[in-house]
Design a protein around this motif. Structure first.
Motif, PDB file in Angstrom:
ATOM      1  N   ARG A 135     -75.188 -18.673  -5.945  1.00 46.81           N
ATOM      2  CA  ARG A 135     -76.168 -18.282  -5.933  1.00 46.81           C
ATOM      3  C   ARG A 135     -76.477 -16.774  -6.511  1.00 46.81           C
ATOM      4  O   ARG A 135     -76.509 -16.705  -7.132  1.00 46.81           O
ATOM      5  N   ALA A 194     -75.083 -16.639 -10.190  1.00 44.81           N
ATOM      6  CA  ALA A 194     -75.878 -16.792 -11.115  1.00 44.81           C
ATOM      7  C   ALA A 194     -77.104 -15.720 -11.039  1.00 44.81           C
ATOM      8  O   ALA A 194     -77.478 -15.398 -12.614  1.00 44.81           O
ATOM      9  N   ILE A 195     -77.389 -15.222 -10.423  1.00 49.20           N
ATOM     10  CA  ILE A 195     -78.010 -13.769 -10.122  1.00 49.20           C
ATOM     11  C   ILE A 195     -77.514 -12.591 -10.978  1.00 49.20           C
ATOM     12  O   ILE A 195     -77.915 -12.435 -12.219  1.00 49.20           O
ATOM     13  N   TYR A 196     -76.080 -12.724 -10.485  1.00 49.80           N
ATOM     14  CA  TYR A 196     -75.687 -11.452 -11.914  1.00 49.80           C
ATOM     15  C   TYR A 196     -75.524 -11.990 -12.693  1.00 49.80           C
ATOM     16  O   TYR A 196     -76.050 -11.334 -14.096  1.00 49.80           O
ATOM     17  N   LYS A 197     -75.384 -13.001 -13.166  1.00 45.82           N
ATOM     18  CA  LYS A 197     -75.398 -13.246 -14.962  1.00 45.82           C
ATOM     19  C   LYS A 197     -76.900 -13.359 -15.497  1.00 45.82           C
ATOM     20  O   LYS A 197     -76.545 -12.863 -16.421  1.00 45.82           O
ATOM     21  N   THR A 198     -77.972 -13.799 -14.234  1.00 46.85           N
ATOM     22  CA  THR A 198     -79.040 -13.723 -15.333  1.00 46.85           C
ATOM     23  C   THR A 198     -78.965 -12.437 -15.425  1.00 46.85           C
ATOM     24  O   THR A 198     -80.006 -11.704 -17.341  1.00 46.85           O
ATOM     25  N   THR A 203     -73.044 -21.838 -14.176  1.00 38.90           N
ATOM     26  CA  THR A 203     -74.537 -21.387 -15.130  1.00 38.90           C
ATOM     27  C   THR A 203     -75.707 -21.184 -14.119  1.00 38.90           C
ATOM     28  O   THR A 203     -75.928 -22.316 -13.072  1.00 38.90           O
ATOM     29  N   PRO A 204     -75.993 -20.450 -14.462  1.00 33.85           N
ATOM     30  CA  PRO A 204     -78.138 -19.726 -13.509  1.00 33.85           C
ATOM     31  C   PRO A 204     -78.157 -21.260 -13.412  1.00 33.85           C
ATOM     32  O   PRO A 204     -79.025 -21.783 -12.130  1.00 33.85           O
ATOM     33  N   VAL A 205     -79.005 -21.662 -14.677  1.00 36.58           N
ATOM     34  CA  VAL A 205     -79.338 -22.779 -14.183  1.00 36.58           C
ATOM     35  C   VAL A 205     -79.201 -24.434 -13.862  1.00 36.58           C
ATOM     36  O   VAL A 205     -79.925 -24.571 -12.657  1.00 36.58           O
ATOM     37  N   GLU A 206     -78.199 -23.965 -13.557  1.00 38.07           N
ATOM     38  CA  GLU A 206     -77.045 -25.509 -13.143  1.00 38.07           C
ATOM     39  C   GLU A 206     -77.285 -25.050 -11.399  1.00 38.07           C
ATOM     40  O   GLU A 206     -77.562 -26.067 -10.605  1.00 38.07           O
ATOM     41  N   PHE A 258     -78.860 -22.792  -9.751  1.00 37.53           N
ATOM     42  CA  PHE A 258     -81.228 -22.951  -8.977  1.00 37.53           C
ATOM     43  C   PHE A 258     -80.956 -24.154  -9.604  1.00 37.53           C
ATOM     44  O   PHE A 258     -82.356 -24.622  -9.255  1.00 37.53           O
ATOM     45  N   ARG A 259     -81.223 -24.899 -10.041  1.00 37.53           N
ATOM     46  CA  ARG A 259     -81.611 -26.488 -10.420  1.00 37.53           C
ATOM     47  C   ARG A 259     -80.753 -27.210  -9.350  1.00 37.53           C
ATOM     48  O   ARG A 259     -81.704 -28.248  -8.818  1.00 37.53           O
ATOM     49  N   ILE A 260     -79.854 -27.602  -9.123  1.00 29.46           N
ATOM     50  CA  ILE A 260     -79.039 -28.646  -8.075  1.00 29.46           C
ATOM     51  C   ILE A 260     -78.286 -27.907  -7.156  1.00 29.46           C
ATOM     52  O   ILE A 260     -78.265 -28.204  -5.903  1.00 29.46           O
TER      53      ILE A 260
END
Lengths: 417, 250
Positions: A318, A321-325, A409-412, A414-416
């Protein structure tokens, strides 16, 4: 749109340190596991190096690496007998520095006037220019003082003759009793000699007399018709057939070719390099076995690192993912995870080396103190090996988790989840 | 479909052309399912525009926001993004993952519905986070973060951890983090979804302030009509992955 700068290395390290601080239990467990592996490997390497040096030093006392022992045994191969004429021919071969004929294999009794005696092995020397004797360290006297009626003895023989101080042995009169099988039983001759010098230790702990006397002794022992040795005789017997000669080549690299040439002529050759090679093979096998134990420990440590890195990455997906965002690339994330592995490795390598050094110094104190060579050396390159070993184990174990983090990937996430 | 084109000398920030995106669940056999989250969406957003994307849950509005941020890649269509540097537009649908990350790090601020503050970092550290990936020195990072925290009215809370802040304060930290590197676009996913009306008003005033003072392009997703009314700007309505209503200037 491609002018953005990369993440600073100091920031990579700062983030890595803060991550390691958040999971101290994982960090200490990993450091311990890797340190133990490093410790075992470094101790094994130290022992291997120390033993090899000890073997080399010990063997070099017995013979120089550029020396070839040549013998002519007609029972093994037809070779020209080692007469002075043929020895001269050998001396003319390329890459040969010196040739020294030697008489050896004579066994006799050496006794003091006090009645102390010891069984000795006797060999010949040509005197103060003969590298066979000049390479020894002398505790008392000098090989230059060796005359037709004197003998060079090693320290061990002096002790067996109950002479405490080697310096007191020089000039001491002794009797050399030689024996042969005669027609009516054993016959013996006593030769009064003076101790000219005491060597720290000689090859096979043997004593040396000048070549003419040694030739007479061998002739008397091997020929029933030969007259007993006379100390007054100083001339070399040029008709003498030697069993052995020592050849010194111009350098160690020439030893192999010279040996081949001599063996083609039918001579048997031996070199200290044979022994070193044999010891090397044994040592290599032992080192492999012992180092494997360290490698197994290191492998176990690597699994621990992998587990910890994997768990840590999964826990922090998580965060990544934030870093990547906010602009972190896969490469930056990978560097962040690997930086943790590198820091763990640096600490583990250092602790592993320090522990290995302590073990080596302790072993040296208790087990190696009676040996001149340092049997458990602690050297700077071992520290380098420790760090590189730890680094290799930690980075390899963290590669897969780092790739997982880099490719999330951030979306993956946060979604999964 | 709302396609406003260029007007008053302003370039299009975004030009979406027939964008479709299908999600696949990770099950097997009967558990395997596909959801068409976006269907042939075409949309333009001008530089400096404030747009509110509205729709029911599952209408595809968050997915649209992810596509605009380059966080999700469409299966079909193009997502042209133009920055203020005068560079040629970049098709986010074709850009690599790292390239999209770099574009976000320079030009696009994003506020998640779930805030996604890092709990082990203070509010100040959370705000400074995006600057970490741009090679900015710690001193400059701290200064910019401090200024941004002051800008959202949380200057006394910089040293606090997210768990020590109220929902509204956390949301303002998330907005400060999204704006600290001075992006040209701010994308916000339900930023007031879990806030009371007071906090919600505070947060919306922050958006309005940055939109008016800095000319920030803002695209905000919400299901709440009152948010769109309070904020003003163009409203884009979505249903079942399709843009239903183009725009409503206010």
């Amino acid at each position: 749109m491609s002018d953005d700068r990369s993440m600073r290395m100091s920031d990579v390290l700062r983030v890595a340190v803060s991550q390691l601080r958040e999971s101290p239990v994982f960090f200490y467990a990993n450091v311990t596991a890797i340190s133990v592996g490093v410790l075992l490997i470094i101790v094994m390497l130290s022992i291997a190096v120390g033993v090899r040096r000890y073997v080399e030093n010990t063997l070099r006392k017995e013979a120089a690496a550029d020396m070839i022992e040549v013998s002519a045994d007609a029972r093994i191969a037809a070779a020209p007998p080692l007469t002075y004429a043929h020895i001269a021919e050998i001396a003319r071969m390329p890459a040969i520095r010196f040739v020294y004929p030697v008489v050896q294999g004579v066994f006799a009794d050496l006794a003091t006037r006090n009645g102390e005696s010891t069984f000795i092995s006797l060999a010949s020397t040509t005197g103060s220019t003969d590298p066979e004797v000049t390479r020894y360290a002398f505790l008392a006297g000098n090989v230059a003082a060796l005359h037709r009626d004197s003998v060079v003895v090693p320290e061990s023989v002096v002790r067996q003759l109950a002479i405490v101080d080697p310096r007191a042995a020089v000039g001491r009169r002794v009797t050399l009793r030689i024996t042969r099988a005669g027609l009516h039983g054993d016959e013996s001759v006593d030769l009064p000699l003076t101790i000219a010098a005491v060597a720290r230790e000689t090859r096979f702990s043997r004593c040396y007399v000048l070549l003419p006397l040694a030739q007479q002794i061998v002739k008397w022992q091997s020929n029933i018709a030969a007259p007993p040795p006379v100390l007054a005789a100083t001339a070399i017997d040029h008709a003498f057939v030697f069993d052995t000669i020592y050849i010194y080549t111009t350098d160690v690299a020439s030893v192999a070719a010279t040996r081949t040439a001599l063996e083609r002529r039918g001579y048997q050759t031996a070199s200290i390099l044979d022994s070193i090679h044999r010891y090397d093979q044994i040592l290599f096998a032992a080192t492999i076995v012992l180092t494997s134990l360290g490698a197994i420990a290191l492998f176990t440590g690597s699994i621990s690192i992998f587990n910890a890195a994997y768990a840590s990455v999964m826990r922090r997906l998580r965060d990544f993912a934030i870093y990547k965002t906010y602009g972190a690339t896969g490469g930056m994330i990978m560097r962040l995870v690997l930086a943790e592995a590198v820091l763990t490795a640096l600490v583990a390598g250092l602790i592993g080396f320090a522990a290995a050094a302590a073990v080596c110094l302790t072993l040296q104190h208790y087990a190696g103190s009676r040996i001149e060579t340092v049997l458990f050396p602690v050297e700077w390159w071992l520290a380098l090996v420790a760090e590189l070993t730890a680094l290799g184990a930690c980075v390899l174990a963290s590669l897969r988790p780092a790739r997982i983090a880099a490719h999330s990937t951030p979306v993956e996430v946060f979604r999964i989840g | 479909m709302g396609a406003s084109g260029r007007s008053a000398g302003k370039l299009n920030r975004y030009e979406l052309e027939r964008v479709s995106l299908r999600f696949q669940s990770r099950g097997r056999g009967l558990d395997h399912a596909e959801t068409l989250a976006l269907k042939d969406v075409s949309l333009n957003v001008r530089a400096g525009e404030l747009a509110v994307v509205m729709g029911a849950s599952g209408s595809g509005k968050s997915t649209l926001l992810h596509v605009l941020a380059g966080l999700a890649t469409p299966d079909k269509g193009t997502v042209q993004f133009r920055d203020d540097d005068g560079d040629s537009p970049v098709d986010l649908a074709k850009a690599s993952e790292d390239e999209r990350a770099r574009i976000r790090g320079r030009h696009i601020g994003f506020v998640y519905q779930a805030l996604n503050l890092i709990p082990t970092m203070t509010a100040g550290e959370n705000v400074a986070l995006p600057l970490l990936f741009r090679g900015i020195t710690p001193r400059d990072r701290a200064a910019k973060a401090e200024a941004m925290i002051r800008g959202v009215g949380l200057d006394k809370h910089a040293g606090r951890y997210p768990s020590e802040l109220s929902g509204g304060e956390q949301q303002r930290v998330a907005i400060a983090r999204a704006l600290v590197f001075e992006p040209e676009v701010l994308l916000a996913d339900e930023p007031t979804g879990s806030l009371d009306s007071q906090s919600s008003g505070d947060v919306l005033s922050v958006f309005r302030q940055f939109h008016e003072s800095a000319g920030l392009t803002i695209i905000l997703v919400t299901h709440d009509d009152s948010v769109a009314q309070k904020l003003g700007g163009r409203v884009i309505r979505m249903r079942d992955g399709v843009v239903q209503e183009g725009e409503r200037a206010r």
